[in-house]
Design an enzyme around this catalytic site. Structure first.
Site, PDB file in Angstrom:
ATOM      1  N   ASN A 129      -5.037  20.730  32.364  1.00  0.00           N
ATOM      2  CA  ASN A 129      -4.115  21.131  33.432  1.00  0.00           C
ATOM      3  C   ASN A 129      -2.763  20.521  33.073  1.00  0.00           C
ATOM      4  O   ASN A 129      -2.569  19.318  33.235  1.00  0.00           O
ATOM      5  CB  ASN A 129      -4.618  20.615  34.784  1.00  0.00           C
ATOM      6  N   LYS A 160      -0.026  20.819  34.479  1.00  0.00           N
ATOM      7  CA  LYS A 160       0.822  20.542  35.650  1.00  0.00           C
ATOM      8  C   LYS A 160       2.249  21.068  35.380  1.00  0.00           C
ATOM      9  O   LYS A 160       2.388  22.072  34.675  1.00  0.00           O
ATOM     10  CB  LYS A 160       0.772  19.048  35.995  1.00  0.00           C
ATOM     11  N   HIS A 178      -5.807  21.904  43.967  1.00  0.00           N
ATOM     12  CA  HIS A 178      -5.599  20.606  43.322  1.00  0.00           C
ATOM     13  C   HIS A 178      -5.037  19.633  44.361  1.00  0.00           C
ATOM     14  O   HIS A 178      -4.247  20.027  45.228  1.00  0.00           O
ATOM     15  CB  HIS A 178      -4.633  20.756  42.139  1.00  0.00           C
ATOM     16  N   GLU A 181      -2.747  17.588  44.244  1.00  0.00           N
ATOM     17  CA  GLU A 181      -1.270  17.562  44.312  1.00  0.00           C
ATOM     18  C   GLU A 181      -0.763  18.707  45.190  1.00  0.00           C
ATOM     19  O   GLU A 181       0.243  18.554  45.887  1.00  0.00           O
ATOM     20  CB  GLU A 181      -0.680  17.623  42.889  1.00  0.00           C
ATOM     21  N   GLU A 221     -12.358  15.615  41.592  1.00  0.00           N
ATOM     22  CA  GLU A 221     -11.239  14.777  41.175  1.00  0.00           C
ATOM     23  C   GLU A 221     -10.941  13.733  42.248  1.00  0.00           C
ATOM     24  O   GLU A 221     -10.266  14.035  43.253  1.00  0.00           O
ATOM     25  CB  GLU A 221      -9.992  15.641  40.984  1.00  0.00           C
ATOM     26  N   GLY A 248      -3.974  10.447  37.259  1.00  0.00           N
ATOM     27  CA  GLY A 248      -2.710   9.981  36.701  1.00  0.00           C
ATOM     28  C   GLY A 248      -2.506   8.478  36.837  1.00  0.00           C
ATOM     29  O   GLY A 248      -1.407   7.972  36.611  1.00  0.00           O
ATOM     30  N   SER A 290      -7.891  10.838  34.968  1.00  0.00           N
ATOM     31  CA  SER A 290      -7.695   9.917  33.837  1.00  0.00           C
ATOM     32  C   SER A 290      -8.791  10.027  32.774  1.00  0.00           C
ATOM     33  O   SER A 290      -9.156   9.037  32.143  1.00  0.00           O
ATOM     34  CB  SER A 290      -7.567   8.471  34.336  1.00  0.00           C
TER      35      SER A 290
HETATM   36  O1  LIG Z   1      -5.968  18.245  36.972  1.00  0.00           O
HETATM   37  C1  LIG Z   1      -6.094  17.189  36.383  1.00  0.00           C
HETATM   38  C2  LIG Z   1      -6.235  15.954  37.094  1.00  0.00           C
HETATM   39  O2  LIG Z   1      -5.338  15.864  38.143  1.00  0.00           O
HETATM   40  C3  LIG Z   1      -6.327  14.727  36.254  1.00  0.00           C
HETATM   41  O3  LIG Z   1      -5.080  14.307  35.817  1.00  0.00           O
HETATM   42  P1  LIG Z   1      -5.010  13.039  34.839  1.00  0.00           P
HETATM   43  O4  LIG Z   1      -5.965  13.346  33.722  1.00  0.00           O
HETATM   44  O5  LIG Z   1      -3.595  12.951  34.407  1.00  0.00           O
HETATM   45  O6  LIG Z   1      -5.479  11.864  35.643  1.00  0.00           O
END
Ligand SMILES: O=C[C@H](O)COP(=O)(O)O
Length: 256
Positions: free
Chosen positions: A13, A15, A98, A100, A170, A176, A216
């Protein structure tokens, strides 16, 4: 050949990262690194990258996803993108709900359900995100919350349609932050998700469903997380922006 019960799905992803030009450069490094993967490889990219990314991934084993979709078919919804628009571009997957989007853009369990239905009705495969905040985990309501999120997301989704749904667990506190759920925590919640899917649709469908972990995930922890019986893949944020790291995670899933 790995010994997984289900084929793993490793989805990056991106983002809000990568211009179309940067997307092309990343894929030039990524595509050759995953060409012999024994898992499904997906990149979920910003709307503005989709055209280039679909063209670049054509004829490869890299599948393309979007990061959101509107629930109406068309109309006066300035700034929104419909499922048919994505499908027509050659998009296969879409991330829905998601954390976010829930946190910053007012996404609710109800709109997650509407987007999931719109995606499925158009023929897209939704990656539906669920997960608890740190407070919710500390209060001991993780399972209850995730069960509710799954039940509402899947309201009115038929048995046939649910076979195309992926659920991504998640935990918000792990996104993150560099703080990953332990493999046991990930397994516990992914198993709880499979259980609720079984209650809704029966065990055969639940056993066939892909349930990812996200938060993460990186080359150092992927193998342990992916070794858990109910963790069928990963939704990767930060590490998916580096071809080398993403390829290592794909490799971990391939070795299984
Ligand atoms: O969509 C992915 C997740 O929000 C995980 O993000 P991350 O791997 O940066 O923690």
């Amino acid at each position: 050949m790995n010994k997984r019960k289900r084929k793993a799905v490793i989805a990056g992803n991106w983002k809000m990262n990568n211009t179309p030009t940067e997307a092309g450069l990343l894929l030039e490094a990524l595509i050759p690194g995953v060409h012999d993967a024994d898992c499904e490889v997906v990149v979920c990219v910003p709307f503005t990258d989709l055209c280039n990314v679909v063209a670049k991934c054509a004829g490869t084993n890299v599948h393309v996803g979007a990061q959101n979709v509107h629930f109406e078919k068309s109309g006066a919804f300035t700034g929104e993108v419909s499922a048919d628009m994505l499908l027509d571009l050659g998009v296969e997957y879409v991330v829905i709900g998601h954390s976010e989007r829930r946190q910053y853009f007012g996404e609710t369990d109800e709109t997650v359900n509407k987007r999931t239905l719109a995606a499925l009705n158009a023929g897209l495969k939704p990656i539906v995100c669920v997960g608890e905040s740190l407070t919710q985990r500390e209060q001991g309501v993780t399972e209850e919350l995730v069960r509710m999120q799954v039940k509402i997301a899947l309201k009115d989704v038929t048995e046939e349609q649910v076979k195309n749904v992926i659920i991504a667990y998640e935990p918000i506190w792990a996104i993150g932050t560099g703080r990953t759920a332990t493999s046991d925590q990930a397994q516990e919640v992914c198993a709880a998700i499979r259980k609720v899917v079984g209650e809704l649709y029966g065990n055969d469908i639940a056993e066939g469903m892909t349930i990812q972990y996200g938060g993460s995930m990186n080359p150092a922890n992927a193998a342990e997380l992916l070794a858990k019986p109910d963790v069928d893949g990963g939704l990767i944020g930060g590490a998916s922006l580096h071809a080398g790291k993403f390829c290592e995670i794909v490799d971990a899933a391939t070795k299984g």
